[in-house]
Design an enzyme around this catalytic site. Structure first.
Site, PDB file in Angstrom:
ATOM      1  N   GLU A   1      -7.105 -19.156   2.521  1.00  0.00           N
ATOM      2  CA  GLU A   1      -6.661 -17.902   3.126  1.00  0.00           C
ATOM      3  C   GLU A   1      -5.592 -18.152   4.193  1.00  0.00           C
ATOM      4  O   GLU A   1      -4.658 -17.359   4.357  1.00  0.00           O
ATOM      5  CB  GLU A   1      -7.848 -17.154   3.738  1.00  0.00           C
ATOM      6  CG  GLU A   1      -8.882 -16.682   2.719  1.00  0.00           C
ATOM      7  CD  GLU A   1      -8.300 -15.743   1.684  1.00  0.00           C
ATOM      8  OE1 GLU A   1      -7.569 -14.805   2.091  1.00  0.00           O
ATOM      9  OE2 GLU A   1      -8.547 -15.936   0.490  1.00  0.00           O
TER      10      GLU A   1
ATOM     11  N   ASN B   1     -11.840  -7.828   4.376  1.00  0.00           N
ATOM     12  CA  ASN B   1     -10.714  -8.109   3.490  1.00  0.00           C
ATOM     13  C   ASN B   1     -10.941  -7.596   2.069  1.00  0.00           C
ATOM     14  O   ASN B   1     -10.024  -7.068   1.435  1.00  0.00           O
ATOM     15  CB  ASN B   1     -10.416  -9.607   3.451  1.00  0.00           C
ATOM     16  CG  ASN B   1      -9.129  -9.909   2.699  1.00  0.00           C
ATOM     17  OD1 ASN B   1      -8.071  -9.420   3.054  1.00  0.00           O
ATOM     18  ND2 ASN B   1      -9.233 -10.683   1.625  1.00  0.00           N
TER      19      ASN B   1
ATOM     20  N   TRP C   1       2.719   2.878  -1.696  1.00  0.00           N
ATOM     21  CA  TRP C   1       2.043   1.823  -0.937  1.00  0.00           C
ATOM     22  C   TRP C   1       2.539   1.744   0.505  1.00  0.00           C
ATOM     23  O   TRP C   1       1.814   1.325   1.407  1.00  0.00           O
ATOM     24  CB  TRP C   1       2.230   0.473  -1.623  1.00  0.00           C
ATOM     25  CG  TRP C   1       3.667   0.053  -1.825  1.00  0.00           C
ATOM     26  CD1 TRP C   1       4.467   0.339  -2.888  1.00  0.00           C
ATOM     27  CD2 TRP C   1       4.475  -0.721  -0.924  1.00  0.00           C
ATOM     28  NE1 TRP C   1       5.723  -0.196  -2.710  1.00  0.00           N
ATOM     29  CE2 TRP C   1       5.753  -0.860  -1.512  1.00  0.00           C
ATOM     30  CE3 TRP C   1       4.244  -1.301   0.317  1.00  0.00           C
ATOM     31  CZ2 TRP C   1       6.790  -1.563  -0.904  1.00  0.00           C
ATOM     32  CZ3 TRP C   1       5.279  -2.009   0.930  1.00  0.00           C
ATOM     33  CH2 TRP C   1       6.533  -2.138   0.322  1.00  0.00           C
TER      34      TRP C   1
ATOM     35  N   TRP D   1      -0.467  -5.290   0.716  1.00  0.00           N
ATOM     36  CA  TRP D   1      -0.230  -3.988   0.104  1.00  0.00           C
ATOM     37  C   TRP D   1       0.621  -4.113  -1.157  1.00  0.00           C
ATOM     38  O   TRP D   1       0.369  -3.434  -2.157  1.00  0.00           O
ATOM     39  CB  TRP D   1       0.425  -3.036   1.112  1.00  0.00           C
ATOM     40  CG  TRP D   1      -0.608  -2.320   1.915  1.00  0.00           C
ATOM     41  CD1 TRP D   1      -1.063  -2.641   3.157  1.00  0.00           C
ATOM     42  CD2 TRP D   1      -1.359  -1.172   1.498  1.00  0.00           C
ATOM     43  NE1 TRP D   1      -2.053  -1.771   3.548  1.00  0.00           N
ATOM     44  CE2 TRP D   1      -2.251  -0.854   2.554  1.00  0.00           C
ATOM     45  CE3 TRP D   1      -1.366  -0.386   0.354  1.00  0.00           C
ATOM     46  CZ2 TRP D   1      -3.139   0.225   2.483  1.00  0.00           C
ATOM     47  CZ3 TRP D   1      -2.250   0.690   0.282  1.00  0.00           C
ATOM     48  CH2 TRP D   1      -3.111   0.984   1.327  1.00  0.00           C
TER      49      TRP D   1
END
Length: 462
Positions: free
Chosen positions: A276, A343, A361, A384
């Site tokens: 991550e 998340n 978006w 996004w």
């Protein structure tokens, strides 16, 4: 006497701060710290009131930490980045500054600001830049054509090849230097809206404690439990990283203390979390390679011509957490009340906005920035665009999360849903993800809305 200016931006820490360490290397030099608030610029960038409040609280802590090192932290406020440059030029004259030290920011406007500063400074003043907030400098991990990777996995593989051969060090916290006669003043309130935030503490030791406890107690199960929103099993370090209270190098070093050579097992919880951090790196590198990402443009050009429905009523219901889909509504209510969202839920609600409601978006991206304590342009934009199928490495446009199925998978008993939607508290587990079915049987939850769209019908319209 030589005078060095350390300009703090999104690196609000004294530990593992290369710009600060270098500014303090010359023992004969005096060192001045500086932070400049730019409220009008923040508004243009949709910074949340929560993040502004967290910055303010952190600056108070940072000023005390620097004071212990005999480094005064000056504070100025101005409207724009252009005005910010003028403030620095004037301070350099006032304090006879010889060198300016700062850690790079990679967003387009911030890079333009730094370029403008160099052009306005006297030729005898040197700017020293550092990549203090990343593992590696942007545009140093390139493919065989010497271009930035467009897909995450090959980027990660190249990153790891470089990383394990040259593991970055932690920069030293400076020792106290000679005291200056410069007086500082208490950090004033910002000319900006204020809103309380949750989950994050501006104190350095509290942040480090949270990092240490996560690496010691939670990261081993991270791969298995990170997607379950009812569990406290994510790191919740994002705001610290976004504002530089902690660095990614500190994260790595605390992780290796508990799990040495974790990268040799890519199925481990430790590697899953480190992965991550590499995603974070990837998105930061991308906005340097493709500056238009900072200008509300999609990574995939043709997707800029998508015809969105942009139903404003639907958007307001999505924002308020009143869509009739419990996992969506619980996630949005968590965001609205705390300034943070799990998340996995970020992916689900983004898919719903874009592909169920057919709303641009960019509306969602902007709303997130206006609410998040951990708002970060690169990560927010990347996430996004991934969900909207407009970005690099993004999910195919025809892939759409089923919000009911996602809820059943990651919150099977509705524990998270009940926490944020009290009107569903008495709904049995069997119906918690489709409360309208329970309502038809019992007629006792009329205060919870019916779904604003039918997922199966919306999916066919893609």
């Amino acid at each position: 006497m030589k005078t060095n200016l350390i300009w703090f931006r999104n690196d609000l820490r004294i530990m593992d701060n290369p710009a600060l360490e270098k500014a303090c290397e010359d023992k004969d030099a005096s060192v001045i710290g500086l932070y400049i608030a730019t409220p009008q610029q923040w508004k243009a960038h949709d910074m949340s009131a929560r993040q502004a409040c967290f910055i303010h609280d952190r600056l108070i802590q940072l000023q005390d930490e620097l004071d212990a090192l005999n480094i005064p932290l000056l504070f100025h406020s101005c409207d724009s980045f252009t005005d910010c440059v003028n403030v620095i030029v004037d301070l350099c004259k006032e304090y006879s500054v010889n060198q300016i030290f700062y850690n790079n920011q990679y967003e387009y406007n911030e890079r333009e600001r730094d370029y403008l500063l160099k052009g306005k400074l006297s030729p005898d003043i040197e700017c020293l830049e550092f990549d203090g907030n990343l593992f590696t400098a942007p545009l140093t991990i390139l493919n065989s054509q010497k271009q930035m990777y467009k897909i995450f996995t090959p980027f990660r593989n190249a990153f790891l090849d470089q990383f394990v051969q040259n593991i970055p060090r932690i920069y030293n916290q400076p020792k106290a230097i000679k005291k200056t006669k410069i007086k500082t003043h208490k950090i004033p309130e910002f000319d900006y809206a204020k809103q309380d935030y949750e989950f994050f503490n501006p104190n350095t030791q509290k942040a480090l404690q949270k990092l240490e406890e996560f690496c010691a107690e939670k990261v081993e199960d991270y791969a298995d439990k990170r997607n379950i929103p009812s569990l406290d099993h994510t790191s919740q370090l994002s705001a610290y990283l976004a504002l530089g209270v902690l660095s990614v190098r500190q994260c790595f070093h605390y992780l290796t203390q508990e799990h040495p050579h974790f990268w040799e097992n890519q199925k481990s919880g430790a590697f899953t979390w480190f992965n991550e951090l590499i995603w974070r790196e990837f998105y930061q590198h991308l906005i340097v390679a493709h500056p238009y990402l900072c200008k509300h443009k999609p990574f995939i050009n043709w997707t800029d011509h998508v015809k969105w429905k942009n139903n404003k009523d639907h958007f307001e219901q999505w924002k308020a957490g009143n869509t009739g889909y419990p996992i969506i509504d619980a996630a949005m209510r968590q965001l609205n009340q705390t300034g943070w969202m799990h998340n996995r839920l970020r992916m689900i609600i983004a898919s719903f906005l874009v592909k169920d409601l057919l709303i641009d978006w960019r509306w969602g991206e902007q709303y997130f920035m206006s609410q998040l304590t951990d708002g970060d342009l690169a990560a927010n934009n990347g996430g996004w665009q991934w969900a909207a199928s407009t970005g690099t490495d993004s999910t195919p446009y025809f892939r759409i999360f089923n919000p009911t199925t996602q809820g059943k998978r990651f919150d099977p008993k509705g524990e998270f849903i009940r926490q944020w939607i009290p009107e569903l508290a008495k709904v049995p587990d069997k119906f918690i993800h489709e409360p309208q079915l329970w309502s038809e049987k019992k007629g006792n939850i009329t205060e919870y809305p019916q779904p604003i769209v039918t997922h199966d019908i919306a999916k066919k319209k893609l």
